[in-house]
Design a protein around this motif. Structure first.
Motif, PDB file in Angstrom:
ATOM      1  N   ALA A1824     100.031  97.808 -45.158  1.00 49.37           N
ATOM      2  CA  ALA A1824      98.778  98.048 -45.876  1.00 49.37           C
ATOM      3  C   ALA A1824      97.835  98.899 -45.038  1.00 49.37           C
ATOM      4  CB  ALA A1824      98.131  96.716 -46.239  1.00 49.37           C
ATOM      5  N   MET A1825      97.712  98.579 -43.735  1.00 50.10           N
ATOM      6  CA  MET A1825      96.860  99.393 -42.866  1.00 50.10           C
ATOM      7  C   MET A1825      97.434 100.792 -42.692  1.00 50.10           C
ATOM      8  SD  MET A1825      95.303  97.085 -39.797  1.00 50.10           S
ATOM      9  CE  MET A1825      96.829  96.297 -39.379  1.00 50.10           C
ATOM     10  N   PHE A1826      98.752 100.879 -42.595  1.00 49.68           N
ATOM     11  CA  PHE A1826      99.382 102.184 -42.419  1.00 49.68           C
ATOM     12  C   PHE A1826      99.172 103.075 -43.647  1.00 49.68           C
ATOM     13  CE2 PHE A1826     103.199 104.910 -42.738  1.00 49.68           C
ATOM     14  CZ  PHE A1826     103.006 105.660 -41.585  1.00 49.68           C
ATOM     15  N   SER A1827      99.011 102.493 -44.825  1.00 46.63           N
ATOM     16  CA  SER A1827      98.820 103.282 -46.047  1.00 46.63           C
ATOM     17  C   SER A1827      97.444 103.917 -46.106  1.00 46.63           C
ATOM     18  CB  SER A1827      99.021 102.393 -47.285  1.00 46.63           C
ATOM     19  OG  SER A1827     100.319 101.851 -47.293  1.00 46.63           O
ATOM     20  N   GLY A1828      96.503 103.402 -45.315  1.00 47.23           N
ATOM     21  CA  GLY A1828      95.155 103.941 -45.357  1.00 47.23           C
ATOM     22  C   GLY A1828      94.975 105.132 -44.441  1.00 47.23           C
ATOM     23  N   GLU A1829      93.701 105.556 -44.327  1.00 44.48           N
ATOM     24  CA  GLU A1829      93.346 106.679 -43.473  1.00 44.48           C
ATOM     25  C   GLU A1829      92.860 106.167 -42.123  1.00 44.48           C
ATOM     26  OE1 GLU A1829      93.915 109.728 -44.368  1.00 44.48           O
ATOM     27  OE2 GLU A1829      94.583 109.150 -46.382  1.00 44.48           O
ATOM     28  N   LEU A1830      92.565 107.102 -41.214  1.00 51.75           N
ATOM     29  CA  LEU A1830      92.088 106.738 -39.884  1.00 51.75           C
ATOM     30  C   LEU A1830      90.743 106.026 -40.000  1.00 51.75           C
ATOM     31  CD1 LEU A1830      92.561 106.990 -36.803  1.00 51.75           C
ATOM     32  CD2 LEU A1830      91.242 109.112 -36.876  1.00 51.75           C
ATOM     33  N   ASP A1831      90.665 104.881 -39.362  1.00 49.42           N
ATOM     34  CA  ASP A1831      89.441 104.063 -39.319  1.00 49.42           C
ATOM     35  C   ASP A1831      88.976 103.588 -40.692  1.00 49.42           C
ATOM     36  OD1 ASP A1831      89.156 103.990 -36.600  1.00 49.42           O
ATOM     37  OD2 ASP A1831      87.852 105.744 -36.497  1.00 49.42           O
ATOM     38  N   TYR A1833      89.893 100.907 -42.091  1.00 51.06           N
ATOM     39  CA  TYR A1833      89.755  99.446 -42.059  1.00 51.06           C
ATOM     40  C   TYR A1833      89.218  98.953 -40.712  1.00 51.06           C
ATOM     41  CZ  TYR A1833      92.765  99.854 -46.162  1.00 51.06           C
ATOM     42  OH  TYR A1833      93.284 100.201 -47.389  1.00 51.06           O
ATOM     43  N   HIS A1834      88.498  99.792 -39.971  1.00 49.10           N
ATOM     44  CA  HIS A1834      88.031  99.333 -38.659  1.00 49.10           C
ATOM     45  C   HIS A1834      86.962  98.255 -38.777  1.00 49.10           C
ATOM     46  CE1 HIS A1834      84.544 101.982 -39.308  1.00 49.10           C
ATOM     47  NE2 HIS A1834      83.960 101.301 -38.338  1.00 49.10           N
ATOM     48  N   LEU A1835      86.279  98.202 -39.922  1.00 52.49           N
ATOM     49  CA  LEU A1835      85.293  97.142 -40.113  1.00 52.49           C
ATOM     50  C   LEU A1835      85.948  95.781 -40.265  1.00 52.49           C
ATOM     51  CD1 LEU A1835      82.833  98.939 -42.573  1.00 52.49           C
ATOM     52  CD2 LEU A1835      82.594  98.627 -40.114  1.00 52.49           C
ATOM     53  N   TYR A1836      87.222  95.763 -40.561  1.00 53.33           N
ATOM     54  CA  TYR A1836      87.940  94.494 -40.725  1.00 53.33           C
ATOM     55  C   TYR A1836      88.631  94.063 -39.427  1.00 53.33           C
ATOM     56  CZ  TYR A1836      87.342  95.231 -45.756  1.00 53.33           C
ATOM     57  OH  TYR A1836      86.822  95.415 -47.002  1.00 53.33           O
ATOM     58  N   LEU A1837      88.345  94.743 -38.328  1.00 55.90           N
ATOM     59  CA  LEU A1837      89.024  94.399 -37.084  1.00 55.90           C
ATOM     60  C   LEU A1837      88.794  92.944 -36.654  1.00 55.90           C
ATOM     61  CD1 LEU A1837      88.857  97.486 -34.709  1.00 55.90           C
ATOM     62  CD2 LEU A1837      90.865  96.322 -35.576  1.00 55.90           C
ATOM     63  N   PRO A1838      87.563  92.399 -36.784  1.00 53.83           N
ATOM     64  CA  PRO A1838      87.416  90.965 -36.435  1.00 53.83           C
ATOM     65  C   PRO A1838      88.346  90.067 -37.232  1.00 53.83           C
ATOM     66  CG  PRO A1838      85.279  92.013 -36.621  1.00 53.83           C
ATOM     67  CD  PRO A1838      86.277  93.009 -37.104  1.00 53.83           C
ATOM     68  N   LEU A1839      88.482  90.355 -38.516  1.00 54.32           N
ATOM     69  CA  LEU A1839      89.387  89.563 -39.342  1.00 54.32           C
ATOM     70  C   LEU A1839      90.835  89.748 -38.893  1.00 54.32           C
ATOM     71  CD1 LEU A1839      89.886  87.761 -41.802  1.00 54.32           C
ATOM     72  CD2 LEU A1839      89.910  89.837 -43.223  1.00 54.32           C
ATOM     73  N   ILE A1840      91.184  91.004 -38.578  1.00 56.55           N
ATOM     74  CA  ILE A1840      92.549  91.265 -38.119  1.00 56.55           C
ATOM     75  C   ILE A1840      92.819  90.523 -36.816  1.00 56.55           C
ATOM     76  CG2 ILE A1840      94.103  93.092 -37.325  1.00 56.55           C
ATOM     77  CD1 ILE A1840      92.584  95.002 -39.203  1.00 56.55           C
ATOM     78  N   GLN A1841      91.822  90.583 -35.903  1.00 56.85           N
ATOM     79  CA  GLN A1841      91.997  89.900 -34.618  1.00 56.85           C
ATOM     80  C   GLN A1841      92.109  88.396 -34.815  1.00 56.85           C
ATOM     81  OE1 GLN A1841      89.147  91.111 -31.728  1.00 56.85           O
ATOM     82  NE2 GLN A1841      89.673  89.534 -30.250  1.00 56.85           N
ATOM     83  N   VAL A1866     100.689 100.189 -35.486  1.00 63.97           N
ATOM     84  CA  VAL A1866      99.873 100.686 -36.601  1.00 63.97           C
ATOM     85  C   VAL A1866      98.411 100.754 -36.193  1.00 63.97           C
ATOM     86  CG1 VAL A1866      99.082 100.174 -38.933  1.00 63.97           C
ATOM     87  CG2 VAL A1866     101.490  99.922 -38.356  1.00 63.97           C
ATOM     88  N   LEU A1867      97.951  99.750 -35.438  1.00 61.82           N
ATOM     89  CA  LEU A1867      96.553  99.782 -34.986  1.00 61.82           C
ATOM     90  C   LEU A1867      96.289 100.994 -34.100  1.00 61.82           C
ATOM     91  CD1 LEU A1867      96.019  95.984 -34.219  1.00 61.82           C
ATOM     92  CD2 LEU A1867      94.914  97.312 -36.023  1.00 61.82           C
ATOM     93  N   LEU A1868      97.230 101.336 -33.227  1.00 59.96           N
ATOM     94  CA  LEU A1868      97.046 102.527 -32.391  1.00 59.96           C
ATOM     95  C   LEU A1868      96.939 103.790 -33.230  1.00 59.96           C
ATOM     96  CD1 LEU A1868      99.426 102.045 -29.321  1.00 59.96           C
ATOM     97  CD2 LEU A1868      96.947 101.868 -29.397  1.00 59.96           C
ATOM     98  N   GLN A1874      87.868 103.513 -29.414  1.00 64.93           N
ATOM     99  CA  GLN A1874      86.643 102.777 -29.078  1.00 64.93           C
ATOM    100  C   GLN A1874      86.544 101.458 -29.822  1.00 64.93           C
ATOM    101  OE1 GLN A1874      86.756 105.715 -30.550  1.00 64.93           O
ATOM    102  NE2 GLN A1874      85.377 105.874 -32.320  1.00 64.93           N
ATOM    103  N   HIS A1875      87.295 101.301 -30.910  1.00 59.65           N
ATOM    104  CA  HIS A1875      87.261 100.051 -31.667  1.00 59.65           C
ATOM    105  C   HIS A1875      88.317  99.056 -31.204  1.00 59.65           C
ATOM    106  CE1 HIS A1875      84.443 102.058 -34.230  1.00 59.65           C
ATOM    107  NE2 HIS A1875      85.337 102.900 -34.729  1.00 59.65           N
ATOM    108  N   LEU A1876      89.208  99.464 -30.321  1.00 59.60           N
ATOM    109  CA  LEU A1876      90.339  98.610 -29.949  1.00 59.60           C
ATOM    110  C   LEU A1876      90.133  97.864 -28.636  1.00 59.60           C
ATOM    111  CD1 LEU A1876      93.472 100.789 -30.870  1.00 59.60           C
ATOM    112  CD2 LEU A1876      92.638  98.746 -32.030  1.00 59.60           C
ATOM    113  N   THR A1877      88.939  97.961 -28.060  1.00 65.73           N
ATOM    114  CA  THR A1877      88.726  97.360 -26.725  1.00 65.73           C
ATOM    115  C   THR A1877      89.038  95.868 -26.722  1.00 65.73           C
ATOM    116  OG1 THR A1877      86.999  99.011 -26.331  1.00 65.73           O
ATOM    117  CG2 THR A1877      87.045  97.084 -24.879  1.00 65.73           C
TER     118      THR A1877
END
Length: 2012
Positions: A1824-1831, A1833-1841, A1866-1868, A1874-1877
């Motif tokens: 699902a993340m791979f189907s999207g564009e760059l960044d 879904y970066h706002l959902y990173l807390p949920l992903i983590q 996929v996250l890379l 800057q969002h992956l720290t």
């Protein structure tokens, strides 16, 4: 686990300790605020301190991860301090041993902290480092680079911890070894740009300036210092660059080179681009050998006494060569990826050099060594910008190339920068440098090449083979202005030096360098100018140069031509180079040296044999002998200029010799354009010398002439010919200029240039010498013979240059006949083989001169007219092979559009001024009856005297090849305005009026003319009315001669009655009155007859002079030869489409000029002199060639001699032959037009009709025929009637009296009448073919009667309906018109019977009657006196055959005409049928359509593509005017509703072919949107009713195709009813196609509505196969169509519905989509191999549909179910893109869908087994993340983590771990760094855990305690997948550029080695001696593989190969 940890697991206290720590770690999971983290850290501290006896901590990986997360940059400093407190607790517990072992676990959080830590945190962190890390010493080595990178941010100036950090680094360097420490420091500079500044500061501040460099070599590290240096020198921070330059100053002095200095200097040079003085100062100090304080570096004891001497010595000794090589590397763009879009990298090298020039100690010495490379780089850059083709194109001139460069922005920038570089140089230095390089003997071989390249820098040509293209471009690009001093001082001086150098080293210079030098001299000379102020200097310099050049060329030639090969002794002739160069020397000395006659004499001596190498006495004797021979031969009138020479063979001449000769000729030609300044006296002397009687040919000229004729090397020979011809041309032009100027000055009273210097360009060959060559030699003849002989088939490669030279020779020869004589002699040779070879050579000459002749700018240029005329005449040669060869030439020439070239000389003959003519009306206006009598009498007297002198010896019709129009003399004649021939006695006042009197003549003694009739139109004289009832000869409008003599239908007054009336006399008044009345009546009758007769001659044109018929006969003969050839058809086609366009071909100006003059004269204006404006000329000449030829032939037909002109019988006979020949040519043209008209379209028909009407062909033919018939029967009338005398008494003048009709019998007119009858026959047939049915309305009774009774020609009616033709035909067989003509008339009428139409009865009735009467008269003649002598023996037979043919046709065979019409008019046949039988016609078209199948079709091509034959059917339907679009659609609907059956092997219906026709009709033939708008109703009706039928599946496909094309091309519908109907039709068609798509489905059970795919192969039929199955209905359609239906729906469904349903109606489409998807989803649920075609098509359909948000209700639920299907990823790779789009649309249209997906619990996946639920969910979340564009879904990173943490908390299985690594990858790819720290600690921890697990598995021991080296480790598939996925993640991380993921560089050392631990040089530490250090995990894994499987015999699973791949990537 470690062995120690395994042992501790048996201790219950340790297990209890682990439980406490685990409980403390769980507190972190519930922490939501930073305060919770502090609390959790405090609890962890207490737990750690509960049992201090164990140094091996449990759960240390989790502890390290939690601590790293607590050091996140976003957390407050309090959390950081608490975490550091925990670190200290841990370090105290574990001690040095376990810290070294688990170094990465704790360092992963600490190393990144210092860069972003608060001020309170930094000291605490440094304390930890000092207290616990430094004691590790050697154990720190694996992490040393990351440790140093983490410490360097503390060296920021102004920080409180600066000194402490500095001290820490120094201490660290001592503990680990300084070399390895600095190696790690350089490595950090390489990888991490952000630490370059502190790293460079550390190095600079710790360098001991007092110590020697060798003592501090450790500071350079050991490996990566050079690359790091270069990157630092190119850093964006100027401080980094400055520090790095200081490092260079200290560590890298040029005097002691330690590294690759060229690379470093290249990088250092780039700092000049900043234009920063601090940077420049350091760089210059480094280059010049001074330190930062100004002191000397490595001074020389003797050469460094002063700083200036030291810097000069140091730079030249050490630095210069490195700097030069570095600049060359930069110029060559080494280590730089060239990007034509980014021009900055191309500008850098030039800007660097510009900056270096600011430093005088560095710039000039370096520039002198890189200037050549600058030029090469400049060319290379521009080539990249513009493209190789643009630069290397030889067809581009300098200006064109310059404009190309200006259009390219990047190229312009480069040129602008290079111009700045050139302008920054000193001009004097530049020229001196170039001269010095040329004269530099240290590089003998390349010196010439180099100087050539350098001269290009200042607009001087380059000729060195590898780079001459570069500098040819350079001269175009760098068009800087050359100042006057450069052009007048530097260039001449440089040229002189060059020549002296070449002369002094001539023995060592090879031929190639001679060539280069000559070309260089050419470019220098081309730039030299001589202002008056510098004339004396120039003269002296140039005199010296020319002398030196002569010496050079003389010496060089001794190498080019070896005397051993020469059998002749006169050296300069067989050795062409010195003689040609002698020319240049001779000319230069004459041109430049004012008063330099002695120089010229001296130079002449250089080329005598005595000036050459010493010769033998025999040579001298032979020379004397040849000189005597020349003197003896000179008495014969021809100079012996080429005797006694034996040319070399081609093999003896080298390529270098050829190139040198070409360069010599080039220079020679350039010399000829060089002007000089002469005084008035010198100018007069020069004029005297030039035009004197000097006849001696100089040696160089004789040498060149000899080479032209005798050389066996074609290249040299052609170069010599071209050069000599150019010299001749130039000399002729310059001589004319000088002569004209001298004549004007002599004629003027005062010379404006008297006493002043005059600039003169002297002809290279004086006019006197040219006269000698023309009159005293056979040079032109010999060269033309040589070139003509080279056009044979064996020397094809020479043809192009040979033809160009031959044509130029032809134009420059003193006479045009020189070359033409040679060609014509060969073409007319008695030997057939010679003639055929000549024809071949002429063909070559013809085709290769096409471009040359069409591009001529002057009409005076010559053509090969005579040769062309000979070839045209040979078209009809009796020898078949000759004519065949000529016709092959003609066909090929016509195919190449050469018709105008062929016709040009013929047109010049036909338009010769001697053939000028004017209308008879303008003559009649200026001639009176009395003057006409005087003229007639004088004409007769003069003709008696002149006629006797005329001779008939010459045959009129023979071709005289010498009688060709001379263009040059013709132009002169037209411009000179000669007086035209005037009638005697000055009948008119002006020349123009006299020209208007050139009219027709009439014999003396004919009827007198009365007052001129007001009727001036060319009307026929048929005044009587023709009646269809009259059948007897007495009632015909033309009674026989016995009844009083008819003239064109008017009864003549009987001469006897007239005489009787004249003889009556009476004495009373009544008799007088009667006589007056009779006279008046007689006068009226004669006036009417005269009017009828004159109307026959009003179209006549009159010649003012005699003799033009010779030109006309020759031109018409050539034209007739062309028309009689086998190429008649292409010839007429070419004539029909070619116009006389003078704008594109300047040589046609003469033809156009003559045409205008002839038109001007015909309109009554003057022929000669200036042309009048177009507005003053009533008519303009025609444009198309066929119009021109037809109008010319008609003019010749109408032209006669006037009666007052003195003529000989030969002139009259010649004009009659001209008329006959012109009609014959016209007949052939018309016949060919008939053939063309039979198969042409309407547009060509219209052009033919326009041609006939514009030129009045039929009108003039009928008028001329009537006039000729009148003249032929006029001889039967003897004497003159009284009425004629009365008319003459009144002073009238008739047109007939102005025309000279001859004095012979009427038989002279028979040849013309015969040809006219042939022409009429052809015209009748042509009219029949070009007349459209609508144009035949004349056949109606009224119009026909009007035309048939008209006395004159009626426009727009055919000949057969003209009263003139009918009246002529009615009286044609009467005896007075000649028995000899009767057979021809009978033949014409018999062949014209099918075309007579309504005229048939009118013409045939009197004709049959006259035939019968003639037969009756013949019987009487035979009975009385036997056969009449003027009647042919077969005359009765001809009449009887004609009578039979006419009678049978009228009574029996008239129906044949209709049959012919039906066969030729297929459309006329179909037109009436389409009304009543339209359905049958369309059904028949369907049958034909079905039979015209395509030969091949494309797989999965659902909608067919019409073949060419089917497109023809559509074209035919479109051409039927009655079948409009609505009619066609209606008929198609009727056929489809009730389809007919097609008979054949397999009986099929016609419905599918009919729909295919409709699809092609609508789609392929561009029915406009307007037409579609008008036909909405019939189209919707067709679709609505067709979809209800039981059509086969292809039928429904076609309906959908028609609907889709209709909707896409139609604008928005305004009518709501139409919109509703369209939606209804769309719904029905889509449902029908959807049903076909579901034909491969079946119900799961008989009660269930769910469907599943049938287990059967899915075949994809070809496009046209469904035609055979058109009888099948959709209910039983085979499943083979399901894939086609899905493919078609995928292509059209989504855009179709979007257009059919408006924005407010989209919801209406959802139910329809749902019904369609009901048939699609079963295919998507089936992942079997046999279903893959349907699966792919269904995915494409769903992908296109999902793009529209309004459709989501129809597919959202099912797509999500499919996404969660366990087999979702089981698909072909081609389907992945569609599903990526589908999932993206699913998550985009539903705002909460992604969040719901990430929040989903694995337990909700009921379809999966428990073990597979988590990994399958993770995999789908990753997709699902791979189907999207760059960044996205970066706002959902807390949920992903959070989800990842939950997964890890559950102790993930190998399958889950594998999917987690996939998620990490996929996250890379989808989340910015800057969002992956916050995620890195998690990702790295899991990676370490996995590699540790793999290592332990590889090193596991067997039960008995021994390692089984050969035992296979039993990895499960899930484990293998996990290890592979981990390796992929690590590989992805390593593949990213370091700057993209800088944080990973802190962790990199844990996996791959960064520091060479073997270089440790610190103190030994007994505490850690022998203990294990932290080894990178990849190294551990590889060691485990080696231990388990061995080194050589590794037998691992395929997955293990990834590790090897990773190893190779790591080491790389």
């Amino acid at each position: 686990m470690d062995p120690e940890e395994l042992e501790l697991q048996n201790d219950y206290r340790y297990r209890s300790y682990a439980a406490v720590i685990e409980k403390a770690l769980r507190n972190f999971e519930s922490s939501s605020e930073w305060a919770d983290l502090i609390s959790s850290l405090g609890k962890l501290n207490k737990a750690l301190q509960t049992n201090l006896r164990y140094s091996l901590l449990p759960k240390r990986l989790i502890i390290g991860k939690r601590l790293a997360q607590c050091l996140h940059p976003a957390l407050p400093s309090g959390v950081h301090l608490k975490a550091l407190e925990t670190y200290e607790v841990i370090f105290k517990i574990i001690g040095t041993k376990w810290l070294a072992k688990d170094l990465f676990i704790y360092s992963s959080g600490l190393f990144p902290l210092l860069a972003h830590a608060a001020m309170a945190v930094k000291p605490v962190l440094l304390t930890l480092y000092e207290r616990y890390y430094l004691p590790l010493q050697k154990a720190l080595l694996p992490s040393l680079q990351a440790f140093v990178t983490g410490l360097l941010p503390g060296l920021e100036e102004g920080l409180e911890v600066y000194d402490r950090t500095d001290a820490l680094l120094v201490k660290l360097s001592l503990l680990v070894g300084q070399q390895v420490f600095y190696g790690a420091l350089w490595g950090s500079m390489l990888v991490t740009p952000m630490v370059r500044l502190p790293a460079s500061v550390f190095i600079v501040t710790h360098f001991d300036r007092m110590a020697s460099l060798s003592q501090q070599a450790y500071m350079l590290g050991y490996d990566q210092r050079v690359v790091s240096l270069c990157l630092s020198l190119q850093d964006s921070n100027a401080l980094v660059q400055r520090n790095t330059l200081e490092i260079l100053l200290y560590f890298f002095p040029f005097a002691t080179c330690l590294v690759d200095m060229i690379t470093v200097v290249s990088a250092a040079s780039l700092t000049l681009l900043r234009r920063d003085m601090s940077l420049n100062r350091r760089l210059y100090a480094w280059l010049l050998g001074t330190d930062i304080k100004g002191g000397m570096v490595a001074p020389h004891p003797e050469l460094s006494t002063t700083m200036e001497e030291h810097t000069a010595f140091y730079f030249s000794t050490y630095s210069r060569d490195f700097l030069v090589k570095a600049l060359i590397n930069i110029l060559k763009q080494k280590d730089v990826n060239s990007d034509p879009e980014n021009v900055t990298s191309y500008l850098r090298p030039f800007r660097i050099i510009i900056s270096l020039l600011d430093k005088p100690e560095i710039g000039p010495p370096v520039l002198s060594r890189v200037l050549l490379e600058v030029v090469r780089a400049f060319y290379s850059y521009c080539r990249e910008m513009l493209g190789e083709e643009t630069i290397t194109s030889s067809g581009l001139s300098g200006s064109q190339l310059a404009s190309k460069i200006k259009e390219n922005k990047n190229a312009s920038e480069i040129i602008k920068t290079v111009n700045m570089l050139v302008s920054s140089m000193n001009s004097e230095y530049l020229w001196e440098y170039m001269t010095r390089r040329f004269c530099d003997r240290s590089h003998p071989a390349p010196s010439v090449s180099e100087i050539n390249s350098l001269k290009k820098q200042s607009q001087v040509s380059l000729t060195h083979t590898p780079i001459h293209k570069q500098h040819n471009h350079h001269v175009c690009a760098l068009q800087q202005e050359l100042h006057a001093d450069i052009q007048s001082h530097y260039l001449p001086e440089m040229l002189g030096t060059m020549l002296r150098t070449l002369c002094s080293h001539i023995d060592a210079v090879c031929l190639e360098d001679v060539t280069q030098g000559l070309r260089a001299c050419f470019k220098v000379l081309s730039k030299i100018q001589m202002p008056v102020a510098y004339m004396d200097v120039e003269a002296a310099a140039q005199a010296e140069e020319t002398e030196l050049q002569s010496l050079k060329e003389e010496s060089a030639e001794t190498q080019v031509w070896d005397p051993r090969y020469l059998e002749d002794v006169r050296g300069p002739i067989e050795e062409p180079h010195p003689d040609l160069r002698a020319s240049s020397v001779d000319q230069k000395s004459l041109l430049v040296n004012v008063g330099g006659r002695e120089i010229k004499d001296k130079l002449t001596e250089l080329f005598t044999p005595n000036k050459r190498k010493s010769r033998s006495s025999s040579d001298t004797r032979v020379t004397a002998a040849s000189a005597e021979k020349k003197r003896d031969h000179g008495h014969s009138g021809q100079l012996d200029w080429s005797a006694g020479y034996m040319p070399r063979s081609k093999a003896e001449i080298s390529e270098a010799c050829r190139q040198a000769f070409i360069a010599t000729c080039h220079l020679l030609l350039e010399c000829t354009t060089f002007p000089i300044y002469l005084s008035e006296e010198e100018t007069l002397a020069l004029h005297t010398d030039m035009f004197g009687n000097t006849g001696h040919l100089p040696v160089w000229l004789r040498s060149l002439m000899t080479l032209c004729c005798l050389s066996r090397d074609y290249n040299i020979q052609h170069t010599a010919v071209a050069s000599l011809l150019e010299l001749i041309n130039h000399s002729q032009s310059l001589a004319l200029v000088i002569q004209d100027k001298q004549r004007r000055y002599q004629s003027s009273e005062s010379n404006p240039l008297s006493g002043r210097l005059q600039m003169v360009t002297v002809p290279p060959i004086y006019p006197a010498l040219l006269r000698t060559i023309e009159e005293g030699t056979d040079f032109y003849q010999r060269v033309s013979r040589v070139l003509w002989s080279q056009l044979d088939t064996e020397r094809r490669e020479q043809h192009i240059s040979c033809v160009e030279l031959f044509y130029r020779l032809h134009c420059l020869a003193p006479s045009a006949s020189i070359c033409e004589d040679i060609i014509c002699q060969a073409l007319l040779h008695k030997d057939k083989a010679v003639r055929l070879e000549a024809l071949h050579r002429f063909t070559v000459l013809w085709h290769l001169t096409r471009e040359i002749q069409t591009n001529r700018t002057m009409s005076l240029s010559r053509s090969f007219d005579r040769s062309l005329c000979v070839v045209v005449d040979s078209l009809c040669c009796t020898d078949g092979s000759i004519s065949a060869a000529a016709q092959c030439w003609l066909v090929r020439a016509l195919s190449l559009s050469d018709v105008i070239r062929i016709l040009e000389p013929i047109l010049l003959l036909l338009l010769h001024p001697s053939t000028q003519r004017c209308s008879i009306q303008s003559i009649k206006q200026n001639v009176t009856a009395g003057n006409l009598k005087i003229l007639n009498s004088r004409s007769r007297s003069s003709s008696k005297t002149s006629g006797s002198a005329d001779t008939m010896a010459t045959e009129v019709t023979t071709l005289n090849v010498l009688n060709i129009v001379d263009r040059e003399s013709l132009w002169a004649e037209l411009d000179s305005s000669p007086d035209p021939a005037k009638p005697p006695d000055s009948l008119v006042a002006s020349r123009s009026e006299s020209e208007e009197t050139e009219e027709g003549e009439e014999e003396d003694g004919e009827e007198q003319e009365e007052a001129e009739s007001e009727h001036t139109e060319s009307a026929d004289t048929s005044g009587a009315q023709v009646s269809t009832e009259n059948t007897s000869s007495s009632s015909t409008p033309y009674p026989s001669i016995e009844e009083g003599g008819m003239v064109n239908g008017l009864r003549r007054v009987e001469s006897g009655h007239t005489q009787a009336s004249d003889s009556l006399s009476s004495e009373d008044e009544e008799d007088l009155e009667l006589e007056a009345m009779a006279k008046s009546r007689l006068l009226k009758q004669e006036r009417e007859k005269r009017e009828a007769i004159d109307s026959l001659f009003r179209h006549v044109l009159l010649y003012p002079v005699a003799g033009g018929w010779r030109h006309l006969l020759q031109g018409l003969g050539l034209l007739d030869s062309l028309m009689r050839s086998s190429a008649e058809c292409p010839l007429v086609d070419a004539l029909s489409f070619t116009s006389l366009d003078t704008s594109s071909a300047a040589h046609l100006n003469l033809v156009s000029n003559l045409l205008q003059r002839h038109q001007q004269a015909q309109d009554g204006k003057n022929f000669y002199g200036c042309l009048l404006s177009p507005s003053s000329t009533p008519s303009a000449p025609p444009s198309l060639l066929i119009e021109l030829l037809v109008s010319l032939c008609l003019r010749f037909l109408r032209s006669h001699y006037p009666s007052y002109l003195s003529l000989s019988p030969l002139d009259l006979q010649g004009n009659r032959e001209v008329q006959v020949k012109s009609v014959a040519v016209l007949t052939r043209i018309v016949n060919q037009l008939c053939c063309t008209a039979r198969g042409q379209d309407a547009s060509n028909m219209e052009s033919i009709r326009r041609l006939l009407s514009d030129c009045k062909v039929q009108q003039y033919a009928l008028l001329t025929l009537s006039a000729s018939m009148y003249i032929s029967q006029r001889g039967t009338d003897k004497g003159q009637s009284k009425g004629v005398e009365l008319l003459e008494e009144q002073g009238g003048l008739s047109e007939e009296s102005l025309v000279n009709l001859g004095t012979g019998s009427g038989q002279e007119q028979y040849p013309l009448q015969m040809e006219l009858l042939n022409l009429l026959q052809a015209l009748i047939v042509l009219e029949y073919h070009v007349c459209t049915p609508l144009a035949r309305e004349w056949q109606t009774a009224v119009l026909f009667q009007q035309s048939i009774k008209a006395a004159q020609y009626v426009q727009s009616h055919p000949i057969t309906a003209q009263g003139m033709f009918v009246s002529a035909a009615a009286r044609a067989l009467q005896p007075q018109y000649g028995y000899a003509m009767h057979p021809h008339w009978v033949s014409l009428l018999c062949s014209s019977l099918p075309y007579l139409g309504r005229s048939l009865g009118i013409i045939v009735t009197p004709l049959i009657s006259q035939i019968c009467r003639n037969l009756d008269e013949l019987v009487k003649l035979y009975d009385l006196s036997g056969r009449k002598e003027n009647i042919a023996p077969d005359y009765p037979l001809t009449l009887l055959e004609g009578l039979t043919t006419i009678t049978h046709y009228c009574l029996l065979d008239n129906k044949r005409v209709k049959n012919r019409v039906l066969r030729q008019r297929i459309l006329e046949f179909l037109l009436p049928l389409t009304g009543q039988y339209g359905v049958q016609v369309m059904a028949s078209l369907g049958v034909v359509w079905s039979n015209r199948k395509t030969s091949h079709s494309v797989l999965l091509q659902v909608l067919p593509v019409a073949s060419e034959s089917r497109q023809t059917i559509v074209e035919m339907v479109k051409s039927l005017s009655t079948l409009h679009t609505d009619t066609v659609l209606h008929l198609v609907k009727e056929v489809v509703k009730k389809p007919h059956q097609i008979k054949g092997e397999q009986s099929t219906l016609v419905d599918i072919p009919m729909l295919q026709f409709s699809f092609t009709y609508i789609q392929r033939y561009d029915i406009s949107a307007q037409a579609l708008q008008e036909n909405i109703a019939p189209l919707l009706s067709l679709l609505r009713e067709s979809v209800q039928l039981n059509l086969a599946p292809p039928g429904h496909f076609l309906l959908l195709g028609i609907l889709n094309d209709f909707v896409n091309r139609l604008p928005n519908l305004d009518n709501k009813k139409d919109t509703r109907d369209l939606q209804e039709v769309t719904q029905r068609i889509l449902e029908a196609v959807g049903g076909i798509a579901g034909s491969s489905l079946e119900q799961t059970s008989w009660l269930s509505r769910s469907l599943e795919v049938k287990v059967q192969p899915q075949v994809c039929p070809e496009a046209d196969e469904p035609d055979d199955a058109s009888t099948m209905v959709s209910s039983s359609a085979p499943s083979v169509y399901s894939v086609q239906a899905l493919v078609l729906l995928a292509e059209v469904l989504a855009p179709l519905l979007d257009m059919v349903y408006r924005s407010d109606e989209k919801e209406k489409a959802v139910p329809l989509i749902s019904r369609l998807m009901y048939y699609v989803f079963p295919y998507l649920k089936n992942h079997s191999a046999y279903n893959m075609p349907s699966f792919e098509a269904g995915a494409q359909l769903l992908s296109s549909l999902s793009g529209y948000a309004y459709t989501k209700r129809a597919w959202k639920k099912e797509v999500f179910e499919l996404f969660m299907d366990p087999l979702f990823f089981t698909m072909d790779a081609s389907c992945a893109h569609s599903w990526k789009s589908i999932i993206d649309h699913l998550l985009t249209h539903e705002k909460t869908m992604f969040k719901d997906l990430m929040s989903m619990q694995s337990s909700s996946l009921k379809l999966f087994a428990n073990a597979d639920q988590k990994p399958m969910l993770l995999k789908r979340q990753a997709f699902a993340m791979f189907s999207g564009e760059l960044d996205q879904y970066h706002l959902y990173l807390p949920l992903i983590q959070e989800r990842l943490t939950e997964t890890l908390r559950m102790n993930p299985s190998p399958a889950v771990s594998a999917q987690m690594f996939l998620m990490f990858r996929v996250l890379l790819l989808r989340i910015s760094t800057q969002h992956l720290t916050s995620l890195w600690p998690i990702m790295v921890t899991e990676l370490i855990r996995t590699f540790t697990r793999l290592e332990k598995a590889l090193l596991a021991k067997v039960v008995r305690g021994t390692l089984d080296r050969n035992g296979q480790v039993n990895f499960s598939q899930a484990e293998l997948d996990m290890y592979l996925s981990a390796c992929k993640f690590l590989d992805t991380s390593l593949a990213f550029p370091p700057e993209r993921i800088p944080l990973f560089q802190m962790y990199r050392w844990a996996f791959v080695p960064e520091v060479d631990v073997n270089r440790y040089s610190g103190p030994e530490n007994t505490l850690i001696e022998g203990e294990k250090e932290c080894i990178p995990h990849i190294v551990r894994v590889l060691e485990g593989i080696q231990q388990r499987y061995g080194v050589r015999t590794v037998n691992v699973s395929p997955n293990s190969s990834v590790l090897n791949f990773l190893e190779s990537n790591t080491h790389n």
